[in-house]
Design a protein around this motif. Structure first.
Motif, mmCIF file in Angstrom:
data_model
loop_
_atom_site.group_PDB
_atom_site.id
_atom_site.type_symbol
_atom_site.label_atom_id
_atom_site.label_comp_id
_atom_site.label_asym_id
_atom_site.label_seq_id
_atom_site.Cartn_x
_atom_site.Cartn_y
_atom_site.Cartn_z
ATOM 1 N N ILE A 193 0.864 -1.206 0.000
ATOM 2 C CA ILE A 193 0.000 0.000 0.000
ATOM 3 C C ILE A 193 0.889 1.241 0.000
ATOM 4 O O ILE A 193 0.678 2.180 -0.758
ATOM 5 C CB ILE A 193 -0.942 0.005 1.235
ATOM 6 C CG1 ILE A 193 -1.949 -1.141 1.138
ATOM 7 C CG2 ILE A 193 -1.668 1.343 1.353
ATOM 8 C CD1 ILE A 193 -2.786 -1.354 2.401
ATOM 9 N N VAL A 251 -9.366 1.181 0.797
ATOM 10 C CA VAL A 251 -8.070 1.203 1.492
ATOM 11 C C VAL A 251 -7.878 2.630 2.005
ATOM 12 O O VAL A 251 -7.997 3.590 1.236
ATOM 13 C CB VAL A 251 -6.913 0.823 0.536
ATOM 14 C CG1 VAL A 251 -5.578 0.916 1.257
ATOM 15 C CG2 VAL A 251 -7.109 -0.594 -0.011
ATOM 16 N N TYR A 252 -7.602 2.778 3.308
ATOM 17 C CA TYR A 252 -7.568 4.111 3.909
ATOM 18 C C TYR A 252 -6.416 4.212 4.903
ATOM 19 O O TYR A 252 -6.381 3.484 5.899
ATOM 20 C CB TYR A 252 -8.906 4.379 4.607
ATOM 21 C CG TYR A 252 -9.012 5.712 5.291
ATOM 22 C CD1 TYR A 252 -9.080 6.896 4.552
ATOM 23 C CD2 TYR A 252 -9.045 5.809 6.681
ATOM 24 C CE1 TYR A 252 -9.185 8.139 5.187
ATOM 25 C CE2 TYR A 252 -9.151 7.041 7.317
ATOM 26 C CZ TYR A 252 -9.222 8.193 6.565
ATOM 27 O OH TYR A 252 -9.322 9.417 7.182
ATOM 28 N N ASN A 253 -5.458 5.086 4.603
ATOM 29 C CA ASN A 253 -4.325 5.336 5.518
ATOM 30 C C ASN A 253 -3.653 4.052 6.010
ATOM 31 O O ASN A 253 -3.368 3.908 7.197
ATOM 32 C CB ASN A 253 -4.783 6.172 6.725
ATOM 33 C CG ASN A 253 -5.044 7.608 6.306
ATOM 34 O OD1 ASN A 253 -4.717 7.997 5.186
ATOM 35 N ND2 ASN A 253 -5.635 8.389 7.181
ATOM 36 N N GLU A 301 -4.699 3.348 -2.743
ATOM 37 C CA GLU A 301 -5.517 3.832 -1.617
ATOM 38 C C GLU A 301 -6.857 4.307 -2.182
ATOM 39 O O GLU A 301 -6.961 4.641 -3.357
ATOM 40 C CB GLU A 301 -4.810 5.006 -0.914
ATOM 41 C CG GLU A 301 -3.596 4.588 -0.108
ATOM 42 C CD GLU A 301 -3.752 4.806 1.399
ATOM 43 O OE1 GLU A 301 -4.728 5.433 1.827
ATOM 44 O OE2 GLU A 301 -2.892 4.320 2.158
#
Length: 732
Positions: free
Chosen positions: A502, A538-540, A509
């Motif tokens: 990631i 997908v987040y942080n 993201e």
């Protein structure tokens, strides 16, 4: 027609010939001489006087850059260079070397096709050199090498020609090793730099001379002559015999690609849209007649013109008055002025075609990384930053009447520099500003006070920790307050391979557009394909998966579930710090058929509490940001430096000795590094040269974690006692 007008006319003419354009950057470790080199290139193009070149630092036009002697902002300039009887347009971006301003390097790399990597002949390849090479190659930007400060090898270190050649060979080998490690597979061999073909030049930016093998063959100038002239101090003859701008820009024209060549391989990697569509083909071929597409790489606030967006034009032509669409912001805008940069000055143009770097006004609300097009298209891949904001200060306006202006000023700062994070805390009235390091924040706060004239109180810097988990949770039920909706959640720790993918941008993201493709990548990284197929968001550095089967009305609340997931990841259960490396899986759900009973007020608390409760059952832990510290010192200070590092919970990773100089590489928690500059100066009587870079996050030792959680909670006005499972899971 004066010299300036002639040059502008020439630039206008060359802008229409993409095969004669080179979009390039200069990148290096801090203090290796990037801006001095840029100055000399400008002098060669007749834009500043030769005597001042290297002393004037034209591209450091910000007063703080001049006061601190470092580059803070990436600066753009266009100039003309004649190579083998033909004129070429060089669009140059001078980038910062200090790790705190690495975001500017990342953004600049999106706009350019080639980069001059500058390496100090005395210091050699340094950690930040590796970082900028990695940033360039990730964006498919081709490198050439300039070995700077060769005069110091001759005068200070008094090396023989043989010893100098050995040193050059080592630097070239180190740079090629980085290219082999980070270059895209198909370019690992092709992009290596070589002395014999002229993709390596060496010289002295300060004294304005350079050499390369093709130049020596063409002019008959010998290296021994350069050594003699340097020892005599005859810099004027040196400049005339081997002018730096000729050698370096010849290398640029010969070895770095023009936009037509570069876009053929860059577009398929930076843009995920359909390459066979009209707009895909126009970008691939750098077609000035196609639909206009540009990517904003920088926003600056001009007192007179407002927001000026700088960016790369990939296809079509940017014209004033043109109506455009901001893809990420999802709104229309009208371009007002169009221009190019000549250092601090912006020159207005009627139109700027594909393959050029442009400055436009009128794109209100655009951020760096924004895709601007004539019609909605797939946006360009998001920019991936090497480090993340880890140091935070709380800001308050001294006068309440300044509050609206402070909020506006902070928004503008965040727009100019997306690596700054601004959080406005409604409850406490504090504004939190997070940056890459102490220097980053110091520079931005100075700007805030000077440009906006607002009196502010600033807290001591604080570190932002991260919350995570160490084992999978049992299934947890989350009920909405009205009890009509139920969500069954499991959380799992994210494997390092997936987290790194990631961070590297291999897994995108944001909301996932093609889950099958991402699921394949996740399966390659060890995740079960059937589970991976449920990927939604997908987040942080966290992931949300929908592993339910045939749940009615779930699609209608999915956006609310994702928002609730974001809220849970922004503030974890232990101390309301951001969450990292957590996979949240929705296993089952019951959703009320009537949308009146399933609004945000019902869905948010249900999903948020379920995630936090599951995290509390998964052995939650605290992570802290680490810095890699690289220190060069005379041998006798080694003991003092290692003491200083170990006192700060640091660990020595590596030690190298070259002559009398020791290089110590260590890692230490950011929280312990405040005030390090003063301490290391007094411990080494000012003899230490040091730099830092972000080294990721490591778990806080258990004996410290409880104490740190208490301190954070106290600072945030929460009950200082760390929460228990019962506190977080009241509904279950």
């Amino acid at each position: 027609m004066g010299r300036r007008e002639e040059m502008i006319a020439k630039i206008k003419e060359l802008m229409l010939q993409p095969e004669r354009i080179r979009n390039i950057g200069i990148a290096a470790h801090i203090d290796h001489g990037k801006t001095t080199l840029s100055d000399n290139l400008l002098a060669g193009a007749g834009m500043i006087s030769e005597e001042l070149a290297g002393k004037q630092l034209v591209l450091d036009f910000d007063e703080q850059e001049q006061a601190r002697g470092i580059t803070i902002n990436a600066a753009n300039v266009s100039m003309v260079h004649n190579y083998e009887g033909k004129d070429y347009l060089i669009n140059l971006i001078d980038t910062p070397g200090h790790v705190d301003f690495g975001g500017d390097v990342t953004r600049a790399m999106r706009a350019i096709d080639g980069v001059i990597i500058v390496v100090d002949a005395v210091e050699g390849v340094m950690p930040q050199t590796e970082t900028v090479v990695r940033q360039a190659l990730r964006e498919y930007v081709k490198p050439v090498l300039f070995i700077n400060k060769v005069d110091r090898l001759i005068r200070e270190l008094k090396l023989t020609p043989q010893q100098m050649m050995e040193r050059f060979s080592k630097i070239i080998m180190d740079v090629n090793r980085l290219i082999q490690r980070y270059a895209p597979e198909e370019y690992k061999k092709q992009w290596m730099v070589k002395v014999e073909d002229g993709s390596v030049a060496f010289g002295s930016a300060y004294y304005n001379w350079a050499l390369s093998v093709p130049f020596m063959k063409r002019t008959g100038v010998k290296f021994n002559e350069i050594i003699d002239l340097t020892l005599k101090g005859d810099h004027k003859t040196l400049r005339q015999k081997a002018p730096l701008h000729v050698v370096v820009l010849d290398m640029v024209v010969k070895h770095l690609p023009n936009p037509i060549e570069a876009q053929k391989y860059r577009i398929p990697h930076l843009w995920q849209g359909d390459i066979n569509s009209d707009v895909g083909q126009a970008m691939l071929n750098c077609d000035p007649k196609g639909k206009m597409v540009m990517v904003v790489t920088k926003i600056i606030i001009d007192k007179h013109a407002g927001e000026v967006a700088t960016g790369r034009v990939w296809s079509g032509t940017v014209k004033s008055g043109q109506e455009v669409y901001l893809i990420n912001t999802k709104r229309k805008a009208r371009i007002q002025q169009v221009g190019i940069y000549m250092g601090p000055e912006r020159i207005n143009m009627e139109a700027v075609p594909a393959g050029n770097i442009v400055a436009v006004t009128g794109l209100r609300d655009a951020m760096a990384g924004e895709t601007v097009a004539e019609e909605p298209i797939e946006p360009f891949e998001a920019l991936h930053y090497v480090s993340e904001p880890v140091v935070t200060v709380a800001i308050e306006a001294k006068n309440v009447k300044d509050l609206p202006r402070l909020i506006e000023a902070l928004r503008q700062l965040a727009k100019e520099d997306p690596t700054l994070h601004v959080k406005i805390d409604e409850e406490t009235g504090q504004h939190l500003l997070s940056g890459m390091g102490e220097l980053h924040l110091e520079v931005k706060l100075y700007k805030l006070k000077k440009d906006w004239g607002i009196d502010i109180d600033v807290s001591e810097p604080i570190v932002v920790y991260r919350e995570s988990i160490t084992k999978p949770s049992p299934m947890v039920e989350g009920k909405s307050p009205n009890r009509h909706n139920r969500f069954y959640i499991v959380v799992e720790p994210m494997p390092d391979e997936i987290y790194n993918a990631i961070k590297e941008g291999i897994i995108p993201e944001g909301r996932i557009k093609n889950p099958k493709e991402v699921a394949k990548k996740l399966a390659e990284l060890g995740m079960d394909y059937e589970i991976a197929r449920g990927i939604v968001d997908v987040y942080n550095g966290n992931m949300f998966l929908d592993n339910t089967k045939g749940v009615q009305y779930l699609n209608e609340v999915m956006d609310l579930l994702i928002d609730g997931f974001h809220q849970a990841m922004d503030e974890g259960p232990l101390a309301k710090e951001p969450v990292m490396k957590v996979i949240v899986r929705l296993i089952d759900a019951q959703v009320h058929e009537d949308n009146v009973h399933r609004g945000p007020a019902q869905i948010y608390p249900a999903i948020r509490t379920a995630i936090h409760c599951a995290m509390m059952k998964s052995n939650p832990v605290l992570y802290e940001p680490y810095q890699k510290v690289i220190i060069n010192i005379p041998y006798e200070y080694m003991g003092a430096v290692s003491r200083e590092i170990t006192q700060r919970r640091g660990q020595l990773v590596d030690m190298k000795q070259e002559g009398e100089v020791m290089t110590i590489i260590a890692e230490a928690p950011v929280a312990e590094m405040f005030g390090f500059a003063g301490a290391i100066r007094s411990a080494t009587s000012g003899r230490a040269l040091w730099s830092t870079e972000h080294a990721g996050f490591k778990r806080v030792p258990n004996e410290l974690a409880q104490q740190i959680i208490r301190q954070i909670r106290q600072r945030k006005g929460l009950d200082p006692n760390p929460p228990t499972e019962k506190d977080v899971c009241p509904l279950f």
